[in-house]
Structure formats: structure tokens, C-alpha cells
Scaffold this motif. Structure first.
Motif, short mmCIF file in Angstrom:
data_model
loop_
_atom_site.label_atom_id
_atom_site.label_comp_id
_atom_site.label_asym_id
_atom_site.label_seq_id
_atom_site.Cartn_x
_atom_site.Cartn_y
_atom_site.Cartn_z
N GLY A 418 -17.61 17.00 18.68
CA GLY A 418 -16.29 16.38 18.68
C GLY A 418 -16.19 15.23 19.67
O GLY A 418 -15.10 14.74 19.95
N PRO A 499 -12.16 13.94 17.06
CA PRO A 499 -11.84 15.18 16.35
C PRO A 499 -11.75 14.97 14.84
O PRO A 499 -11.82 15.93 14.09
N GLU A 500 -11.60 13.70 14.39
CA GLU A 500 -11.43 13.48 12.96
C GLU A 500 -12.72 13.84 12.23
O GLU A 500 -13.80 13.79 12.81
N PRO A 501 -12.63 14.19 10.93
CA PRO A 501 -13.83 14.62 10.21
C PRO A 501 -14.88 13.51 10.09
O PRO A 501 -16.07 13.80 10.11
N PRO A 518 -13.53 19.27 10.04
CA PRO A 518 -13.23 18.79 11.40
C PRO A 518 -14.49 18.74 12.26
O PRO A 518 -15.50 19.37 11.96
N SER A 519 -14.42 17.99 13.36
CA SER A 519 -15.55 17.89 14.29
C SER A 519 -15.13 18.51 15.63
O SER A 519 -14.20 17.99 16.23
N ALA B 2 -8.21 19.22 6.79
CA ALA B 2 -8.96 17.97 6.76
C ALA B 2 -9.74 17.79 5.46
O ALA B 2 -9.95 16.68 5.03
#
Lengths: 535, 274
Positions: A418, A499-501, A518-519, B2
Motif C-alpha cells: 500500500g 491505497p487505491e487498487p 485494494p492495496s 474497489a
């Protein structure tokens, strides 16, 4: 079977451990993948420092504080550690982390077996390092460990036996890991995902797993025989008892050459993700890439004796193995052109991952072309066992595998943690590695053609200048390694959060599933398992 | 979540999730893998110390064996328990594939020994069997071969009877298989003893002896493991832990036993007949 009527028992309450106990008992493929990568980084430092000792001795062979016997140990253990405890675990680590995500699975097929494969690395590693403290020190016979040099007569210490035993145990880890990957890829793909819809890294892992499954047992078998010759005085490779040391070479390289592809095919897969991603294009020639991977895997079992052109094999065998080795250049060329075409006309973002990817192409092509000339028997006989071979193998293993691993680290680190690795430090890391690499390994071609033998702690005085030059270059690689390690440790806590994928913004051109969660991903990977439509 | 926000990608998402709480799909932690790895490490160290002439503590050998067997059994029990709340057909299919691939790698280990044998015989040796090696007696091993082949059939009948719901019959055929396996091992042991005592044939006198004892010994080790496997299956049948749906250990033991049988047929041909 009438399974439809069987009432399934309710799942038990999920157990949750925290802290150290969590890591010791985890069966989560992502945590296991991370442990593989940490294991590999730690051992890379050990193996790298062993290489430093080798270069220190060769800076000036008159400094005798590194004795020739210790030089041999360093040489042997540098190769052993780098191959079995750095490059192989690192690729298995990326495979572990990424393959279930890429095929839309919640974990590997056998999560506990996966944990076992990782923990099975630890006892043999301890055994390997413990061998330094036995009488006579660790193994000195090189990573190929040819008898009679590795036999009881010329390597009487416990080190060589411990080496054999440790490699046999590491084989258990590799074989179990291979079984797990093969079943995962065959049976755990997201509903509707066909074989030809799998990302290329998954394909590379699939082919690698087949090579591991079929080649590693041969090594286990041959080392059981060698160990038995050493301990029980059997005659498998002892000419006096009717055995044949040449046969050891055949069996060893029947494993050893597929092993070379075990260490490069996953890097090929990584390149097919990294290079198009930063050119912002889809991968070019997907099918051709799959067929190229598969044909390299098959041909890899038919070229082993090109390591033995000077060992006394018949001219017919030399011609056969020379030809098959040359043929491998074709699928490899297909891959290189596909990577170039994947970048053609794209808008290239020179991130650290992309720099390592481009560095990979340049260095690997040089190493590959060296391989082509080495497959030609007369040339190979001329430079056999010289530093030319050392240059070749490092161009493909460092310039290929390690550069690929670095590209993968910069590329997937945001997914795993992340957070992003520092691009500024990454830039320094790349240039130190790239220039340091060329500095160290390019002159070795010259040394080899001039006839400096490898694996020897002494050299003729006219080789002094180039050897000193090479040894100084080691410092650049050391600095690069320090920066990389600092970057990893620092960025895990303080890197730029992602944090975005999809931190690299590539989902509009590549549809690889790991960039859709997600990351870092949750323990169960996907809230809903993705479903592919047929076709 | 997501996953939906990037629906430009090829996969469309399933409308109905199989399970309401996705965290229930995360795999359970387990201590057996790390304990088994530890056990193998301890056992290998103990073996090494004994083999190289150290006075290894008998306790260390025992600890190694226990640290291998207990986690292995615990692990198998956990898998059997976990399968009760998973799709049985699916888990059966992946376990079967994994086991078959494992057997493939086992076959490759045997392959390295066969390759050694055939290379030495046809590419290296001037006379075969080498001078000084005894002529191997084939009649007794031939009987052993027949018994082992027969045991593959008795096991198959046991499996068949169990699937057909005839548990008592299945147990009897399984018992017959175990007995045939033990008799086979006894014949091998007698053969070894005979060769050693009367022909003075040892593993360290030449490459032929090394190959003979290692290949038959390594196979015998597999027969021993197979017998342990069969006893485990018998025990589970006895306790009613298997039924028509959940009987993976029955199938795995069958594959293993057939594998051991097929390897022996090759071995018998290459070592005794060829």
C-alpha cells in the motif's frame, strides 16, 4: 458420487493469531509470499558478501588473509546461496503473492502445503550455514559439485555432505511448491477464465512449475547417489568400482539446464507485465509469448550436454546439443521482439521499474547472444572454464533474473504494502546497479578470451589490472544494494501511500486482476470472485 | 467495493456471492506445516550424525521421527475435518491432481536411478553383470512380483467394494492387500539376506551392488510408506471415518500402491531379467 445431497458442515469460527504467532502459522499466500521475499533479501546479502570475499581475494592474490581454501568455500557458497536461496525463493515469492490474485482465486490450492514449502527452506539453510563451522569448512566443490572432486577422497570434510543433504531438503520445498502452483493454476482460475486469458506471469509460473516438478527430483536422485558414495562408499560415480563420474555430469545438467530456465522464465513473465504497463499499452503477441514460453520449457530438457563439450562426449552428441541449444534462440528472440513491440509507439514512463525492465532487455540480450556463441562447439572449447563463462552466466542471471526481480519489486511493491518505493532512491539504485554491473562483468569477457581460468584463487600477473578494476566495481553494486535495502525498509512505513487498487493507472490497457483489489489486498483477496464471460 | 469501480475490465462480477462474509474464505492458520518442516530438519540432522559416525543421541532420532509423524497425522486429520464444510467434489479433484503430480516427481527420482543403471550397463561397462557380481536368483523375486501385482488387484477390489457400500468386504480385501505387501517385503528381506550371507554381495563392492541395493531399497522404503498408508486407511474404515463422498485417503493410497507396483515391475525387468 451423490455429493449434491451431502449436507456441508458449517465452517468453524475463524481462528485469529496476532504478532509472531500469526506469521509462524499463517497459510495466507500473500504473507507466505512476503516471507519468501524477505528470506531471499536476507540471503542476497549473505551471498553478495560471499561474492565480495571472492573479489577481495582476486584484487590481489598475494594478500593471503583469504586462503585459497576459504576462497573455494566462498565461491561455492556464493553460487549455492544465490541460486537456491535467493533467485528461486524470490520468484516463488512473487508467484505466491501474485498468481492467486491474477487468476481470481482466494488462495493457493493447498494453503498449508504452501506454508510447508516456505518453512522447508529454513532447516536446509541453517544446515548450509552451519557447514562453515565443521572441520574443513563448507563445501568447496562448486555448486555443480562434480565427483571425483566432491567425493570422499578429495573433499573429506562434513561440509560437502551437508551441502548434498541441504540441497536434497531444499528440493522437497521446490517440488511441493511446484505441485501447489500447478494445481492452483489448473483448478483455481476464476469461473470462465480460459488458459489463454491468464496473464503472462501466470503462464511463466506454470511452465516454471513443470520444470521444477520434473527436473528437481533428478537432482535429488543424483545427490542421494553422491551422498551415498561419500558416506556409505557405494560406487555410483567411482571409477574404481565401475561407476562413471561423467554420468554425474549428465544427470546433474539434466537438472541444471532446466534450472537455468527456472531462474529466467518468471523474469520473462514479469517483463511482459512491466514493459507494456509503463509504455501504457497492452502486451503485444500474447499467444506467441505463451508458445515461446512453452517451447523454451520443452527445449530446456534437450540441451543439457552443452555444458559438457569438453568432458568427452561424442562428436554426434556435440552436434545434437549444439543444434538444440541454438534453436532456443528462436523462441527467446520472439519474446524480445514482443517486448519491443509492446513498447512501440507508447508513451514511455521512465519509472524505476521501467528502467530495470529496459536494463533487463539490454543486459539479457547480451547474455543471450553470449549463449548463442557458446553453443557453437569450437568456440565453447576455446573459452570453456574461463571467465567468459562467468561473464555469460552473470549477464543472464544478474542482468536477467536479478534485474527482473528488481523491476517486479518496484512494480508490485505498492500492491503488497500500500506504499510506493521512493522513485528517487530507485533511480540511484538502478544506475548504480546498471553501471556497476557492466563495470564488473563486461571486462570478464576479455579476461576469458585471454584465457584466465575461473574458480581459481590465483592468476597470471598480466591479468592484474582488469581484476582490480572488476573488484572496484563491486563497490558500486554494494552501494546499490544498500540503497535498495534502505528504500524497502523505509518505504514500508514511510512511503507515499497508494491505497487505491490501481496506483500505476494501467487498468484501461491491461486487465490483470491484482490491480482491481485494494492495496494491500484483504486476506480473502476478492469480496466477490470475478467471473469471466466465455470467449 | 474497489472491484466494481474498475468494471471497464473484461470480467463481469458474479451477482450473487457464494458466501455473505468474504472473510470466511480466508484460509485457516495452522501450526502443522512449520512443525513438520522442523521435524524433517531434526530427523535429517540426526540421520546425518548417525551416518557420519557421530554418537548421535538416540533421543534426537526419536524426536525427529515423532516430529515428522505427529504433524503429518495432525495435518491429515485437519484436512479431513476441513473438507466437511467444503465442496467435496471440488476438494477431491484438486487433492487428486496434487497427489498425481507428486507421484510424477517421485517417478522422476526413480527415473534418475534407472537412467544411471541403463547408462552404466549399455554405455560404460564392458561386461554385465560385472565380474565378481553374483548371478541374481530370479525365481523368488518373481513370486514376490506376482504377489505385489496381485495386491494391486486386491486393493482395487477393496476400493470397488467400498464404493458399492460393502464395508466388511472392503476391509477384508484391504487386509489381504496389507498381508501381500508384508509378504513381498519379507521376500525382499530374505533375498537381501541371502545375497549378503552366501554371495557376499554388498553395496560397496561395485557399482552393480550399489545400484541393486539402492534401487530395491528405495523401492522397499516406498512399500513401507505405502503399508503405513494402507494401515491408516484400514483404521479410518474401521472407525467409519470414510463414506461414499469422503474417501480421498482410499483413492490416494490406491494411486500410491499402484505406483509402487508399476515401479517394481520396471525394476524387476531391469535388474533381474534384462
Amino acid at each position: 458420487m451423490s455429493s449434491a445431497e451431502v449436507a456441508l458442515a458449517a465452517a468453524p469460527e475463524a481462528k485469529h493469531y496476532t504478532g509472531l504467532l500469526d506469521w509462524l502459522t499463517t497459510t495466507d499466500h500473500k504473507k507466505i509470499g512476503l516471507m519468501y521475499l524477505i528470506f531471499s533479501l536476507v540471503n542476497a546479502w549473505v551471498g553478495g558478501l560471499f561474492a565480495g570475499m571472492v573479489r577481495l581475494r582476486l584484487y590481489d592474490p598475494n594478500w593471503n588473509f583469504i586462503k585459497p581454501e576459504f576462497f573455494n568455500q566462498m565461491l561455492t557458497m556464493h553460487a549455492t546461496v544465490m541460486i537456491f536461496m535467493v533467485v528461486m525463493p524470490a520468484f516463488v515469492g512473487f508467484g505466491n503473492y501474485l498468481v492467486p490474485l491474477m487468476i481470481g482465486a482466494r488462495d493457493m490450492a493447498f494453503p498449508k502445503l504452501n506454508a510447508f514449502s516456505f518453512w522447508m527452506l529454513i532447516p536446509p539453510s541453517l544446515m548450509m550455514y552451519a557447514s562453515f563451522f565443521t572441520v574443513g569448512g563448507s563445501a568447496q566443490g562448486g555448486w555443480w559439485s562434480y565427483p571425483p572432486l566432491s567425493g570422499a577422497e578429495f573433499s573429506p570434510g562434513a561440509g560437502e555432505s551437508l551441502w548434498c543433504l541441504a540441497i536434497i531438503l531444499l528440493g522437497i520445498s521446490s517440488i511441493m511448491g511446484a505441485v501447489n502452483f500447478l494445481v492452483t493454476i489448473a483448478d483455481m482460475r476464476a469461473p470462465g477464465m480460459g488458459w489463454m486469458q491468464m496473464p503472462l506471469f501466470v503462464w511463466a509460473t506454470e511452465i516454471t512449475a513443470w520444470l521444477l516438478l520434473l527436473a528437481v527430483p533428478i537432482l535429488s536422485g543424483v545427490l542421494v547417489m553422491l551422498l551415498s558414495d561419500r558416506i556409505f562408499h557405494t560406487g555410483f560415480f567411482q571409477p574404481g568400482l565401475g561407476g562413471d563420474p561423467l554420468l554425474y555430469q549428465h544427470l546433474f545438467w539434466f537438472f541444471g539446464h532446466p534450472e537455468v530456465y527456472i531462474m529466467i522464465l518468471p523474469a520473462f513473465g514479469i517483463m511482459s507485465h512491466v514493459l507494456p504497463a509503463f509504455a501504457h499499452k497492452p502486451v503485444f503477441g500474447y499467444k506467441g509469448m505463451v508458445y515461446a514460453l512453452a517451447s523454451i520449457g520443452v527445449l530446456g530438457f534437450m540441451v543439457w550436454a552443452h555444458h559438457m563439450f569438453t568432458s568427452g562426449i561424442s562428436p554426434e552428441a556435440q552436434i545434437f546439443f549444439s543444434t538444440t541449444s541454438l534453436i532456443i534462440a528462436v523462441p527467446t528472440g520472439v519474446k524480445v521482439y514482443s517486448w519491443l513491440a509492446s513498447m512501440w509507439g507508447g508513451t514511455i514512463d521512465f519509472s524505476a521499474a521501467m528502467k530495470f525492465g529496459l536494463g533487463f532487455i539490454g543486459l539479457f540480450v547480451i547474455g543471450g547472444l553470449n549463449g548463442v556463441v557458446l553453443a557453437i562447439v569450437p568456440f565453447d572449447i576455446a573459452v570453456h572454464n574461463t571467465y567468459f563463462i562467468v561473464a555469460h552466466l552473470h549477464f543472464v542471471l544478474f542482468g536477467g533474473s536479478v534485474m527482473g526481480l528488481m523491476a517486479a519489486t518496484y512494480f508490485w511493491f505498492p500492491k503488497m504494502t500500500g506504499r510506493r518505493l521512493s522513485e528517487k532512491l530507485g533511480n540511484w539504485h538502478f544506475w548504480l546497479f546498471f553501471i556497476g554491473f557492466l563495470w564488473v562483468f563486461t571486462p570478464m569477457h576479455i579476461l576469458g578470451i585471454e584465457g584466465m581460468p575461473r574458480r581459481v584463487a590465483f592468476y597470471r600477473p598480466e591479468f592484474t589490472d582488469l581484476n582490480r578494476f572488476i573488484s572496484l566495481g563491486f563497490l558500486l553494486l554494494l552501494a546499490g544494494g544498500l540503497i535498495f535495502t534502505y528504500n524497502v525498509i523505509h518505504s514500508i512505513r514511510h512511503g507515499e501511500p497508494t491505497p487505491e487498487p490501481d496506483p500505476w493507472k494501467i487498468n484501461d490497457v491491461q486487465q490483470s486482476l491484482e490491480w482491481m483489489v485494494p492495496s494491500p489486498p484483504p486476506a480473502w483477496n476478492f469480496d466477490e470472485v470475478p467471473v469471466y464471460e466465455e470467449g | 467495493m474497489a472491484t466494481e469501480s474498475h468494471s471497464a475490465a473484461a470480467p463481469a462480477h458474479a451477482a450473487a456471492a457464494a458466501h455473505a462474509d468474504p472473510s470466511a474464505h480466508a484460509p485457516q492458520p495452522s501450526a502443522w506445516p512449520i512443525l513438520l518442516a522442523l521435524g524433517i530438519g531434526v530427523f535429517a540432522t540426526a540421520f546425518f550424525l548417525v551416518a557420519t559416525g557421530f554418537n548421535a543421541l538416540p533421543l534426537l532420532v526419536l524426536a525427529g521421527i515423532l516430529l515428522v509423524l505427529i504433524p503429518a497425522l495432525g495435518w491429515a486429520t485437519t484436512i479431513a475435518a476441513e473438507r466437511r464444510h467444503q465442496d467435496p467434489n471440488y476438494t477431491f479433484a484438486i487433492l487428486r491432481r496434487g497427489f498425481l503430480y507428486f507421484l510424477l516427481s517421485e517417478g522422476a527420482i526413480f527415473g534418475s536411478f534407472f537412467a544411471h543403471n541403463l547408462y552404466i550397463r549399455f554405455g560404460h561397462a564392458t561386461t554385465w553383470p560385472p565380474l565378481g557380481a553374483p548371478r541374481l536368483e530370479t525365481s523368488l523375486p518373481a513370486i514376490g512380483t506376482l504377489l505385489l501385482v496381485l495386491s494391486s488387484f486386491t486393493y482395487h477390489w477393496s476400493h470397488h467394494a467400498f464404493i458399492g457400500g460393502k464395508r466388511a468386504l472392503a476391509k477384508n480385501w484391504l487386509l489381504a492387500t496389507i498381508i501381500l505387501g508384508v509378504v513381498f517385503l519379507a521376500i525382499q528381506g530374505y533375498d537381501w539376506g541371502f545375497l549378503k550371507a552366501f554371495d557376499k554381495f554388498t553395496y560397496s563392492q561395485g557399482v552393480f551392488g550399489s545400484q541393486f541395493y539402492w534401487m530395491t531399497g528405495f523401492h522397499g522404503l516406498h512399500v513401507c510408506v505405502g503399508l503405513l498408508f494402507l494401515v491408516l486407511v484400514y483404521w479410518r474404515m474401521e472407525r467409519g471415518e470414510m463414506n461414499q463422498t469422503y474417501h480421498f485417503s482410499l483413492t490416494a493410497a490406491e494411486y500410491y500402491w499402484h505406483f509402487v507396483d508399476i515401479v517394481w515391475i520396471f525394476l524387476f525387468f531391469v535388474i533381474y531379467l534384462l
